[in-house]
Every structure is written in structure tokens, then in C-alpha cells.
Design an enzyme around this catalytic site. Structure first.
Site, PDB file in Angstrom:
ATOM      1  N   ASP A 186       0.832  -1.198   0.000  1.00 28.06           N
ATOM      2  CA  ASP A 186       0.000   0.000   0.000  1.00 28.06           C
ATOM      3  C   ASP A 186       0.876   1.261   0.000  1.00 28.06           C
ATOM      4  O   ASP A 186       1.875   1.322   0.730  1.00 28.06           O
ATOM      5  CB  ASP A 186      -0.862  -0.041   1.276  1.00 28.06           C
ATOM      6  CG  ASP A 186      -1.974   0.972   1.287  1.00 28.06           C
ATOM      7  OD1 ASP A 186      -2.837   0.913   0.406  1.00 28.06           O
ATOM      8  OD2 ASP A 186      -1.987   1.826   2.201  1.00 28.06           O
ATOM      9  N   GLU A 188       1.728  -0.072  -4.948  1.00 29.47           N
ATOM     10  CA  GLU A 188       0.760   0.941  -5.381  1.00 29.47           C
ATOM     11  C   GLU A 188       1.523   2.240  -5.638  1.00 29.47           C
ATOM     12  O   GLU A 188       1.892   2.951  -4.716  1.00 29.47           O
ATOM     13  CB  GLU A 188      -0.304   1.167  -4.293  1.00 29.47           C
ATOM     14  CG  GLU A 188      -1.408   2.105  -4.745  1.00 29.47           C
ATOM     15  CD  GLU A 188      -2.212   2.695  -3.587  1.00 29.47           C
ATOM     16  OE1 GLU A 188      -1.786   2.616  -2.428  1.00 29.47           O
ATOM     17  OE2 GLU A 188      -3.271   3.284  -3.880  1.00 29.47           O
TER      18      GLU A 188
HETATM   19  C1  GLC Z   1      -4.281   3.108  -0.523  1.00 31.11           C
HETATM   20  C2  GLC Z   1      -5.493   2.205  -0.548  1.00 31.11           C
HETATM   21  C3  GLC Z   1      -6.677   3.007  -0.098  1.00 31.11           C
HETATM   22  C4  GLC Z   1      -6.431   3.474   1.311  1.00 31.11           C
HETATM   23  C5  GLC Z   1      -5.117   4.247   1.406  1.00 31.11           C
HETATM   24  C6  GLC Z   1      -4.682   4.399   2.823  1.00 31.11           C
HETATM   25  O1  GLC Z   1      -4.373   4.127  -1.449  1.00 31.11           O
HETATM   26  O2  GLC Z   1      -5.646   1.649  -1.827  1.00 31.11           O
HETATM   27  O3  GLC Z   1      -7.862   2.287  -0.170  1.00 31.11           O
HETATM   28  O4  GLC Z   1      -7.484   4.290   1.756  1.00 31.11           O
HETATM   29  O5  GLC Z   1      -4.065   3.576   0.761  1.00 31.11           O
HETATM   30  O6  GLC Z   1      -4.230   3.173   3.322  1.00 31.11           O
END
Ligand code: GLC
Length: 544
Positions: free
Chosen positions: A212, A278
Site C-alpha cells: 500500500d 501501489e
Molecule cells: C491506498 C489504498 C486506499 C487506502 C489508502 C490508505 O491508497 O488503496 O484504499 O485508503 O491507501 O491506506
């Protein structure tokens, strides 16, 4: 631009198709309105039972199921080494792993290293006193002499990224909610504790991690103010401080690469595991996350096609830029939907959703498919009283992510076969016809299109590993490309418009149309005279 691979040398995460499951919304077996791990086990055959009646995916990525107060629905983790009772327990997780592996499905878990829940014992200890042994595990700062915040950084969820702690009279930093305090990755003890959590899951047998917001782990050491973004949308909500800034100092710092190499080194000790990150940055910054010689992430998620206008030229350009920029060791990947976005079919329309399915499953690189997109699920008006997403609550309903997170539609019963109870988010009114049971019986449904595309891809090395070559076929409303492996080529032609279109592929000759997105025709075609109906995509196979 031709990059070719030997199919035998490919890893599972290169050959296969990943399916993202948002566990709250997949299948509830306990009747509390929230999906769980048993629900995923119950639906594994739907995902892949080794026959073309199933979807045919090869890996699942499960969004967080750890113990959590659910302020951000699991992305606020209170214990990295357990399962929230809402979702099950470790025994059920182990069973899920065994059952998935029995079907040849790999399991990728979500790893959330940037922040914990404020209920995590580490943060509870850290906020106890300024002299706590864990004080430095989080990012604490005094207020400025004039009483102002430590710097001007904002939260992507709206408002400033600092919260005042009255007991110890300092601010702590959180990119996201105040309930998601940010870990301090400059502190060696944090690294070691978070690496222990990774060992815990890798030893259990998970096949990969999706990390993440990995680009956020390291911040500028002096926490310098971010400059304003001159191109910011003037209509942003007033509290969207984050959206008005250029993120020069709060993320994508060079030092994060060293941490990623450490993740990679750790994973490599367990054999053929996969690290996905991500990463939302622009191409030249994004590409660095593969590492210098492939010692970084196996795949930084590529969301680029989600941010393009849905037009043949824009999509082609995005793919071509990526293909050109990728070093030889870097494997491409494509994402068209996620739990943070509006539904694919709502963004581009239900007719183009079928073209998108063909695009995703024929490009060179690993596709990630978001649960429900195989049904063409769409956003719908969710009453304000049912809004659950904290981002929507803070930045306005238009920014709520709930619309992309509603329960999976299994059948036409009252709660769509998702639960026996009122679900945590409403069920789409479309579920009477848009559901797995119903679409399975319609031979030309979008679900059957996805199944056909997936199984065709699995049996066609040209699509799994073949080279990619864009083709100018004399019509700008279509995107045409060739995938080739050994003596087999697939020409993919996608019509992005609602007009019919004629194409002429310069090499000419004849081929065999093997798949149309309408699922209603097959047979010989002439490459110098290809006719596409509105919103149609086709695959033509050539043996040379
Ligand atoms: C990432 C996740 C999202 C979450 C954020 C904080 O972007 O995909 O859903 O709210 O991180 O963890």
C-alpha cells in the site's frame, strides 16, 4: 519495441491474471452483511475450477483482512499478524491458502507499511509519553513558535496531515485519517518489526504482497513545505490541501528505493514470490520502482490507462510510451479498476466495458481484474445516509469510493446472494439482471466474454509472452496491435467508438477471427479489409 520472452522462463505472476477481492464485499457466509474469508473459499471454484466454465484467474489479491477498527475499512491495521474476527481467523486463512493452491490460484495479500491504526499497540505506546521507547516509531513534531502546524502538508482525505496530541503536546503526522498515524521508516526498529510481519505471512505460504502507498514510506528529512500546484483543479473542495500541492517532499523520495530493495531481498529468500506496489507517479518516476537492475518491485501497479481519455489514440500512446520506456528486465502490467476508483463500466460506459475487457486481457503484461468488473457492475446513487467511505465524508459524496465497493452480485435474490442480511453497502438495483447466475446462462454476456478471453489467453503463448507491435491500420477510431510468439500472431483490433469502422492491416493476407467482443462470430477474414461494428473488439489469429 519488440520485447520477447520464453514462456518457460516466465514466473507465475507474469503468465497469469490477477483478480482483486475487496473482502468486505465478496461473499458473506455468517449473515452479518460483511464478506469474509470463508466467503472467498466458497467462491474459489467460480474463480478457477480448471474448466472454461470458471473465470480462469490465476491469483487473487485480497485487500486487508487484519484486525482493524475499520476507520478506513482495514487500511488501518491494529495487528499485522492476525485476522480480524469479522473476516475469520488464522486457521480459516490457512484453509483459504490451501484451497486456493489446490486450484492453482496464488494468493497475494495487502501489506500496509506506511501507517498503522491509532489503536495499534505500537502507537498507543508511542503516544504515552515523549520518552516512550516507541516515541520515534511515529512522526512527532512540536508546533512552530507562532503556534502553526509543523508544515503545510495535506491529507489525500482532506484537511491537514497533522493532529495535535494534547497529552504529550506534540503533533503526529498522518497522510490519511488521524486514525492512521504514519510509521517512521527512518527508525530501524520499525523496519525490523515490519519485516517480521512479512516473514510471518511468507512462512505461512502467501505468494506475494501488494504494498500500500509504498512511495510514501520516506519523507523529506526536514519535512519541507510542499509548493502549490499551479495546475490544480480550481474546483477542488476547500479542504483538499493535498490536491492543491506538488508533492515534492512528502513522497517519492530517493531513499525509499533502499527500503524496496530490502523488501525484495526478503521476499527472494522464499523463492518465487511477488512484490507489487501501489505507485501513482508519472512514467519516469514510476519506472524507478522496478529497481536499477530489477532489484525493486516485480511490478509497480500501472494505473495509467485509468487516467487517460478513453480514446484509441490516447490509450495506444500510453501503452507505446510504457513499452518504449521499460528496461528489458521490467515486466509490464495493466489495471483498469480498483477499490479506490469508480467502476470501469461507469467510467467508459457498458458497451466500451467489453472492449476494455479485450484490451486488458490481450496487452503484453500482467492484467489485474477488479471483482465485479467481469459482470460490468456499475456505480449507482448511494443514499447519503448509507455513505461509508471516510474520503466521501470529508471531501464530499463525489469523492466517495463506496460506488466501486458495493457487494458482488451472485444472483437475483434480495441481497444478490451476497448475504442473508442487509449488506454493509447497498446492493445495486441492477443486480436482478447483472449477476453471476444470470450472466452465466446468457451465451454472449460480458461474464462469458471475460471467461472466453481468459481461457483463450491461457492457451495462446502469443498473448501471454509474445511481442507487442502497434499497427497503423488507417483509422484513428481504432487501436490495433499485434502480439506474436513463434509462428503465431494475434492481431487485436479495438473500436473505441459507436461508429462502424473499416481497417486495413498493411501486411494483408488472411487470418481467422477467433473472438469478437460480441461473441457472435468466428471464421476467416481478410486483413486488408477488416470491418468492425460499433464498440467491437476482435482478435484475429495468423499462422505464419
Ligand atoms: C491506498 C489504498 C486506499 C487506502 C489508502 C490508505 O491508497 O488503496 O484504499 O485508503 O491507501 O491506506
Amino acid at each position: 519495441m519488440a520485447k520477447t520472452s520464453n514462456i518457460n522462463l516466465l514466473h507465475w505472476w507474469q503468465r497469469g491474471v490477477i483478480y482483486q477481492i475487496y473482502p468486505r464485499s465478496f461473499k458473506d457466509t455468517t449473515g452479518n452483511g460483511v464478506g469474509n474469508l470463508e466467503g472467498i473459499i466458497a467462491k474459489l471454484d467460480y474463480l478457477n475450477d480448471d474448466t472454461p466454465n470458471s473465470l480462469g484467474i490465476n491469483a487473487i489479491w485480497i485487500s486487508p483482512f487484519y484486525p482493524s477498527p475499520m476507520a478506513d475499512f482495514g487500511y488501518d491495521v491494529a495487528n499485522y499478524c492476525d485476522v480480524d474476527p469479522l473476516f475469520g481467523n488464522l486457521d480459516i486463512f490457512d484453509r483459504l491458502l490451501t484451497q486456493a493452491h489446490r486450484r492453482g490460484i496464488k494468493v497475494i495479500i495487502d501489506y500496509v507499511p506506511n501507517h498503522t491504526s491509532d489503536q495499534h499497540p505500537w502507537f498507543q505506546e508511542s503516544r504515552r509519553s515523549r520518552s516512550s521507547p516507541k516515541r520515534n516509531w511515529y512522526i512527532w513534531r512540536d508546533r512552530n513558535p507562532d503556534g502553526s502546524l509543523p508544515n503545510n502538508w495535506g491529507s489525500p482525505f482532506g484537511g491537514p496531515a497533522w493532529t495535535w496530541d494534547e497529552q504529550t503536546r506534540q503533533y503526529y503526522f498522518h497522510h490519511f485519517l488521524k486514525e492512521q498515524p504514519e510509521l517512521n521508516w527512518r527508525e530501524p526498529a520499525v523496519r525490523s518489526a515490519m519485516f517480521d510481519a512479512l516473514h510471518f505471512w511468507l512462512k505461512r505460504g502467501v505468494d506475494g504482497i501488494r504494498i500500500d502507498v509504498v512511495g510514501m514510506l520516506i519523507k523529506d528529512p526536514d519535512l519541507l513545505d510542499n509548493p502549490p500546484n499551479p495546475d490544480a483543479d480550481p474546483n477542488l473542495p476547500p479542504n483538499d490541501i493535498f490536491g492543491r500541492q506538488l508533492h515534492l517532499y512528502n513522497e517519492d523520495q530517493d531513499e525509499v528505493q533502499e527500503i524496496i530493495r530490502q523488501f525484495r531481498w526478503l521476499l527472494d529468500q522464499y523463492g518465487d514470490r511477488c512484490a507489487i506496489g501501489e505507485i501513482w507517479y508519472r512514467l519516469p518516476r514510476w519506472i524507478r520502482y522496478y529497481g536499477q537492475n530489477g532489484d525493486g518491485l516485480h511490478m509497480p501497479f500501472n494505473f495509467r490507462l485509468m487516467n487517460q481519455p478513453w480514446e484509441a489514440n490516447a490509450i495506444r500512446q500510453s501503452v507505446d510510451e510504457l513499452e518504449k520506456a521499460l528496461p528489458s528486465f521490467a515486466w509490464p502490467n495493466y489495471v483498469l479498476g480498483s477499490h479506490d476508483a469508480n467502476r470501469l463500466a461507469s467510467r467508459i460506459g457498458p458497451l466500451q466495458a467489453r472492449v476494455a475487457a479485450m484490451l486488458l486481457l490481450t496487452l503484453r503484461g500482467t492484467p489485474t481484474l477488479y471483482y465485479g468488473d467481469e459482470l460490468g457492475m456499475e456505480n449507482f446513487a448511494i443514499p447519503a445516509s448509507r455513505m461509508r467511505d471516510p474520503q466521501g465524508h470529508r471531501l464530499g459524496a463525489a469523492r466517495s469510493r463506496d460506488g466501486g465497493r458495493t457487494p458482488m452480485q451472485w444472483d437475483d435474490s434480495a441481497n444478490a446472494g451476497f448475504s442473508t442480511h442487509e449488506p454493509w453497502l447497498p446492493i445495486s438495483p441492477e443486480h436482478k439482471t447483472c449477476n453471476v447466475a444470470c450472466l452465466s446462462t446468457e451465451p454472449t454476456s460480458i461474464l462469458n466474454l471475460y471467461r472466453r478471453l481468459l481461457w483463450y489467453r491461457h492457451s495462446t503463448p502469443a498473448l501471454q509472452v509474445g511481442t507487442y507491435r502497434p499497427i497503423d491500420a488507417g483509422n484513428n477510431s481504432c487501436y490495433v496491435f499485434a502480439r506474436k510468439h513463434s509462428n503465431v500472431s494475434c492481431i487485436v483490433a479495438l473500436n473505441f467508438t459507436n461508429q462502424t469502422c473499416s481497417l486495413s492491416v498493411p501486411q494483408g493476407g488472411n487470418g481467422k477471427l477467433v473472438l469478437s467482443t460480441y461473441l457472435d462470430q468466428e471464421g476467416p477474414v481478410s486483413l486488408s479489409n477488416l470491418q468492425l461494428r460499433s464498440n467491437e473488439g476482435i482478435i484475429v489469429e495468423l499462422n505464419q
